[in-house]
Design a protein around this motif. Structure first.
Motif, short mmCIF file in Angstrom:
data_model
loop_
_atom_site.label_atom_id
_atom_site.label_comp_id
_atom_site.label_asym_id
_atom_site.label_seq_id
_atom_site.Cartn_x
_atom_site.Cartn_y
_atom_site.Cartn_z
N LEU A 1 -16.96 109.16 25.47
CA LEU A 1 -16.81 109.04 26.83
C LEU A 1 -15.39 109.57 27.38
N VAL B 1 -14.96 98.44 36.33
CA VAL B 1 -16.14 98.75 37.19
C VAL B 1 -16.37 97.56 38.26
N TRP C 1 -27.74 100.62 33.54
CA TRP C 1 -26.86 101.11 35.00
C TRP C 1 -25.87 102.23 34.55
N LEU C 2 -25.20 101.92 33.37
CA LEU C 2 -24.49 102.84 32.69
C LEU C 2 -24.87 104.39 32.28
N ARG C 3 -26.21 104.05 31.81
CA ARG C 3 -26.94 105.25 31.40
C ARG C 3 -27.29 105.96 32.42
N ARG C 4 -27.48 105.54 33.59
CA ARG C 4 -27.88 106.37 34.76
C ARG C 4 -26.81 107.32 35.24
N ARG C 5 -25.59 107.07 34.69
CA ARG C 5 -24.38 108.33 34.70
C ARG C 5 -25.08 109.39 34.40
N TRP D 1 -23.18 109.51 28.57
CA TRP D 1 -23.20 107.88 28.84
C TRP D 1 -24.68 107.79 28.53
N GLU D 2 -25.69 108.53 28.77
CA GLU D 2 -27.12 108.25 28.48
C GLU D 2 -27.50 108.28 26.90
#
Length: 80
Positions: free
Chosen positions: A14, A21, A36-40, A44-45
């Motif tokens: 990362l 945040v 929510w973090l994976r949607r970056r 991240w995903e």
């Protein structure tokens, strides 16, 4: 703001060991936070996939349904 800490290989992948945040209203649990973090997208995903990390909230390991709030310290620790 919540404080996110990353450990082990997450730091390299990362590109950071920590960050602050602001949690949006839809993030109320560890599970929500990870989604929510994976949607970056991108790294991240890949590294935050289900079962790939465990989380601590305020230095205590937390189940996926554990609540998270601004001002919490949340650490993400890889399981592999």
């Amino acid at each position: 703001m919540a404080r996110l800490l990353h450990f082990a290989g997450l730091v390299d992948t990362l590109g950071r060991a920590s960050g602050d945040v602001g949690l949006p209203a839809e993030v109320g649990s560890v599970r929500d936070l990870l989604a929510w973090l994976r949607r970056r997208g991108g790294a991240w995903e890949a590294v935050l996939a289900d079962e790939a990390v465990r989380a601590t909230v305020n230095k205590q390991f937390a189940a996926p349904e554990h609540p998270v709030r601004d001002r919490d310290e949340i650490a993400l620790v890889p399981t592999r």
